[in-house]
Design a protein around this motif. Structure first.
Motif, PDB file in Angstrom:
ATOM      1  N   ILE A 250       6.725   0.693   4.638  1.00 55.27           N
ATOM      2  CA  ILE A 250       6.132   0.014   3.498  1.00 55.27           C
ATOM      3  C   ILE A 250       6.231   1.006   2.351  1.00 55.27           C
ATOM      4  CG2 ILE A 250       4.026  -0.955   2.529  1.00 55.27           C
ATOM      5  CD1 ILE A 250       3.227  -1.590   5.504  1.00 55.27           C
ATOM      6  N   ILE A 251       7.017   0.668   1.350  1.00 59.10           N
ATOM      7  CA  ILE A 251       7.306   1.573   0.239  1.00 59.10           C
ATOM      8  C   ILE A 251       6.629   1.045  -1.026  1.00 59.10           C
ATOM      9  CG2 ILE A 251       9.141   2.598  -1.173  1.00 59.10           C
ATOM     10  CD1 ILE A 251      11.028   2.036   1.272  1.00 59.10           C
TER      11      ILE A 251
ATOM     12  N   ALA B 155      -4.484   6.304  10.739  1.00 55.17           N
ATOM     13  CA  ALA B 155      -4.709   6.233   9.295  1.00 55.17           C
ATOM     14  C   ALA B 155      -3.393   6.140   8.531  1.00 55.17           C
ATOM     15  CB  ALA B 155      -5.506   7.441   8.824  1.00 55.17           C
ATOM     16  N   ASP B 156      -2.332   6.789   9.042  1.00 54.30           N
ATOM     17  CA  ASP B 156      -1.075   6.877   8.301  1.00 54.30           C
ATOM     18  C   ASP B 156       0.109   6.202   8.985  1.00 54.30           C
ATOM     19  OD1 ASP B 156      -0.951   8.646  10.411  1.00 54.30           O
ATOM     20  OD2 ASP B 156       0.088  10.197   9.259  1.00 54.30           O
ATOM     21  N   LYS B 157      -0.135   5.475  10.083  1.00 63.63           N
ATOM     22  CA  LYS B 157       0.957   4.781  10.765  1.00 63.63           C
ATOM     23  C   LYS B 157       0.384   3.805  11.777  1.00 63.63           C
ATOM     24  CE  LYS B 157       1.474   8.495  14.135  1.00 63.63           C
ATOM     25  NZ  LYS B 157       2.338   9.550  14.627  1.00 63.63           N
TER      26      LYS B 157
ATOM     27  N   LEU C 114       1.468   6.525  -2.330  1.00 64.15           N
ATOM     28  CA  LEU C 114       0.837   6.174  -1.056  1.00 64.15           C
ATOM     29  C   LEU C 114      -0.393   5.291  -1.228  1.00 64.15           C
ATOM     30  CD1 LEU C 114       1.212   9.419   1.076  1.00 64.15           C
ATOM     31  CD2 LEU C 114       2.315   7.202   1.427  1.00 64.15           C
ATOM     32  N   ARG C 115      -1.136   5.506  -2.295  1.00 68.97           N
ATOM     33  CA  ARG C 115      -2.308   4.665  -2.558  1.00 68.97           C
ATOM     34  C   ARG C 115      -1.888   3.200  -2.682  1.00 68.97           C
ATOM     35  NH1 ARG C 115      -3.765   2.083  -6.621  1.00 68.97           N
ATOM     36  NH2 ARG C 115      -2.244   3.093  -7.950  1.00 68.97           N
ATOM     37  N   ALA C 116      -0.801   2.954  -3.363  1.00 67.49           N
ATOM     38  CA  ALA C 116      -0.333   1.584  -3.577  1.00 67.49           C
ATOM     39  C   ALA C 116       0.188   0.927  -2.293  1.00 67.49           C
ATOM     40  CB  ALA C 116       0.746   1.561  -4.662  1.00 67.49           C
ATOM     41  N   THR C 117       0.619   1.728  -1.320  1.00 67.57           N
ATOM     42  CA  THR C 117       1.088   1.132  -0.065  1.00 67.57           C
ATOM     43  C   THR C 117      -0.043   0.442   0.688  1.00 67.57           C
ATOM     44  OG1 THR C 117       0.753   3.150   1.247  1.00 67.57           O
ATOM     45  CG2 THR C 117       2.934   2.828   0.247  1.00 67.57           C
ATOM     46  N   ASN C 118      -1.288   0.791   0.362  1.00 68.93           N
ATOM     47  CA  ASN C 118      -2.421   0.213   1.080  1.00 68.93           C
ATOM     48  C   ASN C 118      -2.614  -1.274   0.841  1.00 68.93           C
ATOM     49  OD1 ASN C 118      -3.493   2.076   2.870  1.00 68.93           O
ATOM     50  ND2 ASN C 118      -4.473   3.205   1.208  1.00 68.93           N
ATOM     51  N   HIS C 119      -2.044  -1.829  -0.218  1.00 72.53           N
ATOM     52  CA  HIS C 119      -2.141  -3.280  -0.415  1.00 72.53           C
ATOM     53  C   HIS C 119      -1.543  -3.997   0.788  1.00 72.53           C
ATOM     54  CE1 HIS C 119      -3.526  -2.955  -4.514  1.00 72.53           C
ATOM     55  NE2 HIS C 119      -2.530  -2.139  -4.794  1.00 72.53           N
ATOM     56  N   ILE C 120      -0.383  -3.562   1.209  1.00 74.28           N
ATOM     57  CA  ILE C 120       0.301  -4.190   2.344  1.00 74.28           C
ATOM     58  C   ILE C 120      -0.141  -3.558   3.659  1.00 74.28           C
ATOM     59  CG2 ILE C 120       2.552  -4.626   3.414  1.00 74.28           C
ATOM     60  CD1 ILE C 120       3.687  -4.713   0.510  1.00 74.28           C
TER      61      ILE C 120
ATOM     62  N   ALA D  45      12.396  -2.358   5.702  1.00 74.28           N
ATOM     63  CA  ALA D  45      11.289  -1.946   4.839  1.00 74.28           C
ATOM     64  C   ALA D  45      10.904  -3.071   3.897  1.00 74.28           C
ATOM     65  CB  ALA D  45      11.672  -0.712   4.020  1.00 74.28           C
ATOM     66  N   VAL D  46       9.647  -3.039   3.485  1.00 73.19           N
ATOM     67  CA  VAL D  46       9.202  -3.858   2.371  1.00 73.19           C
ATOM     68  C   VAL D  46       8.870  -2.919   1.225  1.00 73.19           C
ATOM     69  CG1 VAL D  46       8.379  -5.781   3.791  1.00 73.19           C
ATOM     70  CG2 VAL D  46       6.797  -3.972   3.151  1.00 73.19           C
ATOM     71  N   VAL D  47       9.165  -3.361   0.031  1.00 75.52           N
ATOM     72  CA  VAL D  47       8.909  -2.571  -1.165  1.00 75.52           C
ATOM     73  C   VAL D  47       7.915  -3.344  -2.021  1.00 75.52           C
ATOM     74  CG1 VAL D  47       9.931  -1.530  -3.223  1.00 75.52           C
ATOM     75  CG2 VAL D  47      11.235  -1.579  -1.082  1.00 75.52           C
ATOM     76  N   ASP D  48       6.798  -2.713  -2.334  1.00 76.23           N
ATOM     77  CA  ASP D  48       5.762  -3.344  -3.137  1.00 76.23           C
ATOM     78  C   ASP D  48       5.974  -3.012  -4.607  1.00 76.23           C
ATOM     79  OD1 ASP D  48       3.460  -4.812  -3.660  1.00 76.23           O
ATOM     80  OD2 ASP D  48       2.129  -3.111  -3.348  1.00 76.23           O
ATOM     81  N   GLU D  49       5.877  -4.025  -5.443  1.00 80.80           N
ATOM     82  CA  GLU D  49       6.033  -3.897  -6.895  1.00 80.80           C
ATOM     83  C   GLU D  49       7.338  -3.182  -7.258  1.00 80.80           C
ATOM     84  OE1 GLU D  49       4.533  -5.738  -8.829  1.00 80.80           O
ATOM     85  OE2 GLU D  49       2.746  -6.253  -7.682  1.00 80.80           O
ATOM     86  N   LEU D  50       8.418  -3.869  -7.015  1.00 79.08           N
ATOM     87  CA  LEU D  50       9.759  -3.332  -7.236  1.00 79.08           C
ATOM     88  C   LEU D  50       9.947  -2.797  -8.659  1.00 79.08           C
ATOM     89  CD1 LEU D  50      12.598  -2.860  -6.109  1.00 79.08           C
ATOM     90  CD2 LEU D  50      13.172  -5.184  -6.804  1.00 79.08           C
ATOM     91  N   MET D  51       9.313  -3.425  -9.622  1.00 76.89           N
ATOM     92  CA  MET D  51       9.500  -2.986 -11.012  1.00 76.89           C
ATOM     93  C   MET D  51       8.963  -1.568 -11.247  1.00 76.89           C
ATOM     94  SD  MET D  51       6.711  -5.344 -12.878  1.00 76.89           S
ATOM     95  CE  MET D  51       4.988  -5.214 -12.470  1.00 76.89           C
ATOM     96  N   ALA D  52       8.071  -1.080 -10.361  1.00 78.44           N
ATOM     97  CA  ALA D  52       7.513   0.265 -10.512  1.00 78.44           C
ATOM     98  C   ALA D  52       8.244   1.301  -9.667  1.00 78.44           C
ATOM     99  CB  ALA D  52       6.029   0.251 -10.135  1.00 78.44           C
ATOM    100  N   VAL D  53       9.276   0.872  -8.958  1.00 78.14           N
ATOM    101  CA  VAL D  53      10.018   1.752  -8.059  1.00 78.14           C
ATOM    102  C   VAL D  53      11.361   2.100  -8.705  1.00 78.14           C
ATOM    103  CG1 VAL D  53      11.148   1.835  -5.801  1.00 78.14           C
ATOM    104  CG2 VAL D  53       8.888   0.816  -6.016  1.00 78.14           C
ATOM    105  N   PRO D  54      11.709   3.369  -8.769  1.00 78.64           N
ATOM    106  CA  PRO D  54      12.998   3.749  -9.372  1.00 78.64           C
ATOM    107  C   PRO D  54      14.187   3.126  -8.625  1.00 78.64           C
ATOM    108  CG  PRO D  54      11.608   5.684  -9.032  1.00 78.64           C
ATOM    109  CD  PRO D  54      10.932   4.543  -8.343  1.00 78.64           C
TER     110      PRO D  54
END
Length: 181
Positions: free
Chosen positions: A82-83, A115-117, A87-93, A144-153
Motif C-alpha cells: 500500500i503506497i 503494526a507495520d505489516k 507512511l501516515r497516509a497509508t493508514n487510510h487503506i 500494489a495499491v497507490v493512494d492519492e496518485l496525484m500526490a505521488v511522484p
C-alpha cells in the motif's frame, strides 16, 4: 470481478461510515471498476486508476482489493504493498484493511496483524505500507495499491509499475480524488 464481489460479501464488513459492520453493497461505478481490473475473460490489466470524490469509498475499494489479493486470489506468496505520499497516509487503506480482517473470524484466524505489516502464514502472504519513495520500492515485486496518485511522484508510479512486471498477473491500482483544476 464476480469472485472479488463474492469474497467481499462473504468475508468482509464495512469498517466505518454508512453500512459499518455490514457486508459491502457495491455501487454501480465500483462494480464497473472491478469488471475492468478483474475481467471475466482475458488477462487482467497491469495498471488501473479509480478516481472519485472525497468520501466516495476509494479507501474501502482499495482495501477490498488488497484483501482479495491476499486471501482469495489463489497465489502463493502474494507480496502486496500500500503506497501513499507518506507512511501516515497509508493508514487510510492499511487501517481499513486491518479492521476488515479483525472483524472477520475466518480471516483473522489465518492472519498475523502487526503494526507495520499483515502476514498470512497459510500462503506466505505479506501486506506492507510503503511511503512514496522510489528507494523504498527497490527490490520490491508484486501488486500494489497507490493512494492519492496525484500526490505521488511519477518516478514512484514508474518504479511500482516496473516492480509489478516481475511477477505474472501483478497489478498496480491507483485510487485518487480528481486533481484540482
Amino acid at each position: 470481478w464476480r469472485r472479488v464481489k463474492a469474497f467481499a460479501e462473504q468475508f468482509l464488513r464495512v469498517p466505518a461510515g454508512k453500512g459499518a459492520g455490514k457486508p459491502p453493497e457495491f455501487l454501480p461505478y465500483e462494480l464497473k471498476f472491478l469488471r475492468g481490473v478483474f475481467p471475466a475473460k482475458g488477462e487482467r490489466p497491469v495498471q488501473g486508476v479509480f478516481v472519485a470524490a472525497r468520501g466516495a469509498g476509494k479507501s474501502f475499494m482499495a482495501s477490498v482489493i488488497v484483501a482479495y489479493w491476499l486471501y482469495a486470489d489463489e497465489r502463493l506468496s502474494p507480496q502486496l504493498s500500500i503506497i501513499a505520499q507518506d507512511l501516515r497516509a497509508t493508514n487510510h487503506i492499511f487501517g481499513a484493511l486491518r479492521q476488515m480482517i479483525a472483524t472477520s473470524p475466518e480471516l483473522l484466524e489465518r492472519t498475523k496483524i502487526h503494526a507495520d505489516k499483515i502476514v498470512t502464514p497459510f500462503n506466505n502472504g505479506l501486506v506492507q505500507p510503503l511511503p512514496a519513495d522510489e528507494d523504498a520500492l527497490q527490490g520490491y515485486a508484486g501488486s500494489a495499491v497507490v493512494d492519492e496518485l496525484m500526490a505521488v511522484p511519477d518516478s514512484v508510479w514508474d518504479a511500482a509499475l516496473f516492480s509489478a512486471t516481475k511477477i505474472p498477473e501483478s497489478q498496480i491500482l491507483a485510487f485518487s480524488t480528481p486533481p484540482k483544476t
